[in-house]
Scaffold this motif. Structure first.
Motif, PDB file in Angstrom:
ATOM      1  N   ASP A  33       0.693  -1.244   0.157  1.00 42.17           N
ATOM      2  CA  ASP A  33       0.005   0.052   0.029  1.00 42.17           C
ATOM      3  C   ASP A  33       0.805   1.369  -0.026  1.00 42.17           C
ATOM      4  OD1 ASP A  33      -2.596   1.091  -0.152  1.00 42.17           O
ATOM      5  OD2 ASP A  33      -2.954   1.007   1.950  1.00 42.17           O
TER       6      ASP A  33
ATOM      7  N   LYS B 234      -5.809  -3.894  10.132  1.00 39.29           N
ATOM      8  CA  LYS B 234      -6.460  -4.614   9.141  1.00 39.29           C
ATOM      9  C   LYS B 234      -5.609  -4.742   7.758  1.00 39.29           C
ATOM     10  CE  LYS B 234     -10.012  -6.167   6.673  1.00 39.29           C
ATOM     11  NZ  LYS B 234      -9.567  -6.981   5.818  1.00 39.29           N
ATOM     12  N   THR B 235      -4.939  -3.637   7.293  1.00 41.30           N
ATOM     13  CA  THR B 235      -4.121  -3.387   6.192  1.00 41.30           C
ATOM     14  C   THR B 235      -2.783  -4.605   6.450  1.00 41.30           C
ATOM     15  OG1 THR B 235      -4.471  -1.293   5.823  1.00 41.30           O
ATOM     16  CG2 THR B 235      -2.854  -1.948   4.768  1.00 41.30           C
TER      17      THR B 235
ATOM     18  N   SER C  66      -2.806  -7.215   8.321  1.00 47.73           N
ATOM     19  CA  SER C  66      -3.260  -8.555   8.284  1.00 47.73           C
ATOM     20  C   SER C  66      -3.411  -9.207   6.823  1.00 47.73           C
ATOM     21  CB  SER C  66      -4.455  -8.909   9.233  1.00 47.73           C
ATOM     22  OG  SER C  66      -5.368  -8.229   9.320  1.00 47.73           O
ATOM     23  N   ASP C  67      -4.136  -8.203   6.097  1.00 48.81           N
ATOM     24  CA  ASP C  67      -4.229  -8.473   4.606  1.00 48.81           C
ATOM     25  C   ASP C  67      -2.832  -8.719   4.078  1.00 48.81           C
ATOM     26  OD1 ASP C  67      -7.011  -8.240   5.015  1.00 48.81           O
ATOM     27  OD2 ASP C  67      -7.163  -6.028   3.945  1.00 48.81           O
ATOM     28  N   LEU C  68      -1.821  -7.846   4.335  1.00 48.29           N
ATOM     29  CA  LEU C  68      -0.702  -7.844   3.887  1.00 48.29           C
ATOM     30  C   LEU C  68       0.207  -9.351   4.162  1.00 48.29           C
ATOM     31  CD1 LEU C  68       1.999  -6.833   2.343  1.00 48.29           C
ATOM     32  CD2 LEU C  68       2.554  -5.612   4.535  1.00 48.29           C
TER      33      LEU C  68
ATOM     34  N   LYS D 192      -1.243 -11.976   4.854  1.00 51.80           N
ATOM     35  CA  LYS D 192      -1.692 -12.820   4.170  1.00 51.80           C
ATOM     36  C   LYS D 192      -1.293 -13.080   2.583  1.00 51.80           C
ATOM     37  CE  LYS D 192      -5.518 -13.409   6.941  1.00 51.80           C
ATOM     38  NZ  LYS D 192      -7.270 -12.568   7.001  1.00 51.80           N
ATOM     39  N   LYS D 193      -1.245 -11.914   2.219  1.00 50.39           N
ATOM     40  CA  LYS D 193      -0.786 -11.772   0.757  1.00 50.39           C
ATOM     41  C   LYS D 193       0.772 -12.048   0.435  1.00 50.39           C
ATOM     42  CE  LYS D 193      -3.490  -7.851  -0.494  1.00 50.39           C
ATOM     43  NZ  LYS D 193      -3.526  -6.123  -0.333  1.00 50.39           N
TER      44      LYS D 193
ATOM     45  N   ASP E 231       0.522 -16.213   0.120  1.00 49.46           N
ATOM     46  CA  ASP E 231      -0.015 -16.397  -0.756  1.00 49.46           C
ATOM     47  C   ASP E 231       0.768 -16.230  -1.998  1.00 49.46           C
ATOM     48  OD1 ASP E 231      -2.235 -17.007   0.861  1.00 49.46           O
ATOM     49  OD2 ASP E 231      -3.399 -15.129   0.238  1.00 49.46           O
TER      50      ASP E 231
ATOM     51  N   GLU F  20      -6.163 -14.156  14.040  1.00 49.69           N
ATOM     52  CA  GLU F  20      -6.759 -14.154  12.591  1.00 49.69           C
ATOM     53  C   GLU F  20      -5.928 -14.705  11.324  1.00 49.69           C
ATOM     54  OE1 GLU F  20      -7.769 -10.259  10.733  1.00 49.69           O
ATOM     55  OE2 GLU F  20      -7.772 -11.473   9.000  1.00 49.69           O
ATOM     56  N   VAL F  21      -4.600 -14.138  11.608  1.00 51.16           N
ATOM     57  CA  VAL F  21      -3.664 -14.535  10.284  1.00 51.16           C
ATOM     58  C   VAL F  21      -2.997 -15.804  10.317  1.00 51.16           C
ATOM     59  CG1 VAL F  21      -3.255 -12.275   9.784  1.00 51.16           C
ATOM     60  CG2 VAL F  21      -1.435 -13.268  11.183  1.00 51.16           C
TER      61      VAL F  21
END
Ligand SMILES: Nc1ncnc2c1ncn2[C@@H]1O[C@H](COP(=O)(O)OP(=O)(O)OP(=O)(O)O)[C@@H](O)[C@H]1O
Ligand SMILES: [Mg+2]
Length: 255
Positions: free
Chosen positions: A142, A190-191, A193-195, A197-198, A201, A218-219
């Motif tokens: 981001d 939140k950004t 935890s998304d990161l 996971k990315k 992935d 969560e992660v």
């Protein structure tokens, strides 16, 4: 059974008379997020610093992608695919965000660190591949919209994401994150935890230390719990949440 990308066997680390880590063993699998949790002083940072090669370990073995790395210097471990961030942000204020990430791409000792920023000694194809990789990293962290800003002028949250971006630049097999959520507010977590996971992935395994339990639960795919330098539990977030030993030593207090 997948072979672990990172294996820690019977790791011990003493500082004088202080046994910071005692007989610690765990594996990190390919494309897995492993959480390392425990009370203050339980040995989490010492584990990460032992893996990264900040100091010699007292005994044990650390294997990355099948190769013993525990005798290697820090930069050799990075070149072998182990990258890390620190508990506190450390960045170069005068670089632009993009330059800072490019700096992280240069992991070999043979070239001068700044040659990566100025593109010295790279062929055209390499230049393009590097630019694409940096774009992808700026995208997932981001930071694209501030890529030309000087590092000293971006927000402290963006500086923390920049540390992760820089650590990702060397294309690691495993990235070590020491308290990445420290100082972040809810939407930034939140950004984050998304990161995380990315990153998984895209094929990089993650070892994350964090006190923020909601984020960890969560992660993480698996969690290892330390207390007084020893592993007291390992399992899925669900198993850890319901483990009486963990609740007693740590989660009770955290809740
Ligand atoms: N460089 C050092 N010299 C001496 N003792 C140390 C050193 N680093 C850590 N220790 C000791 O080792 C133990 C584990 O510390 P460590 O920093 O690994 O804990 P931690 O789990 O990361 O704690 P926190 O949650 O507060 O970050 C503590 O008793 C600490 O005082
Ligand atoms: Mg610590």
């Amino acid at each position: 059974m997948t072979t672990p990308v990172l294996r820690v066997e019977s790791l011990c680390k003493s500082f004088g008379g202080v046994h910071a880590i005692r007989d610690l063993s765990f594996d990190v699998s390919e494309a897995q997020i492993l959480g390392l949790i425990g009370p203050n002083g339980s040995g989490k940072s010492t584990t990460v610093n032992s893996l990264a090669g900040l100091f010699p370990i007292t005994s044990g073995a650390i294997t990355l992608g099948g190769a013993r790395i525990d005798g290697m210097a820090e930069y050799d471990r990075v070149a072998h695919g182990l990258s890390r961030t620190f508990q506190t942000a450390s960045t170069f204020a005068e670089f632009t965000v993009r330059e800072h990430v490019v700096l992280g791409c240069n992991v070999t000792r043979s070239s001068h660190p700044l040659s990566s920023v100025f593109g010295i000694g790279r062929k055209a194809g390499e230049e393009e591949a590097l630019a694409r990789r940096v774009d992808q990293i700026l995208e997932i962290t981001d930071l694209m919209q501030v890529q030309d800003h000087r590092v000293g002028t971006i927000s402290s949250a963006q500086q923390r994401f920049l540390m992760i971006a820089t650590a990702l630049a060397s294309n690691p097999k495993v990235i070590l994150l020491d308290e990445p959520a420290a100082g972040l507010v809810s939407h930034e977590r939140k950004t984050l935890s998304d990161l995380i996971k990315k990153i998984r992935d895209l094929g990089t395994s993650v070892l994350v230390i964090e006190h923020h339990m909601a984020l960890i639960m969560e992660v993480c795919d698996r969690i290892v719990v330390l207390n007084f330098g020893q592993k007291i539990a390992e399992g899925t977030p669900e198993e850890i949440r319901n483990n009486p030993v963990v609740i007693d030593a740590y989660l009770g207090e955290a809740a």
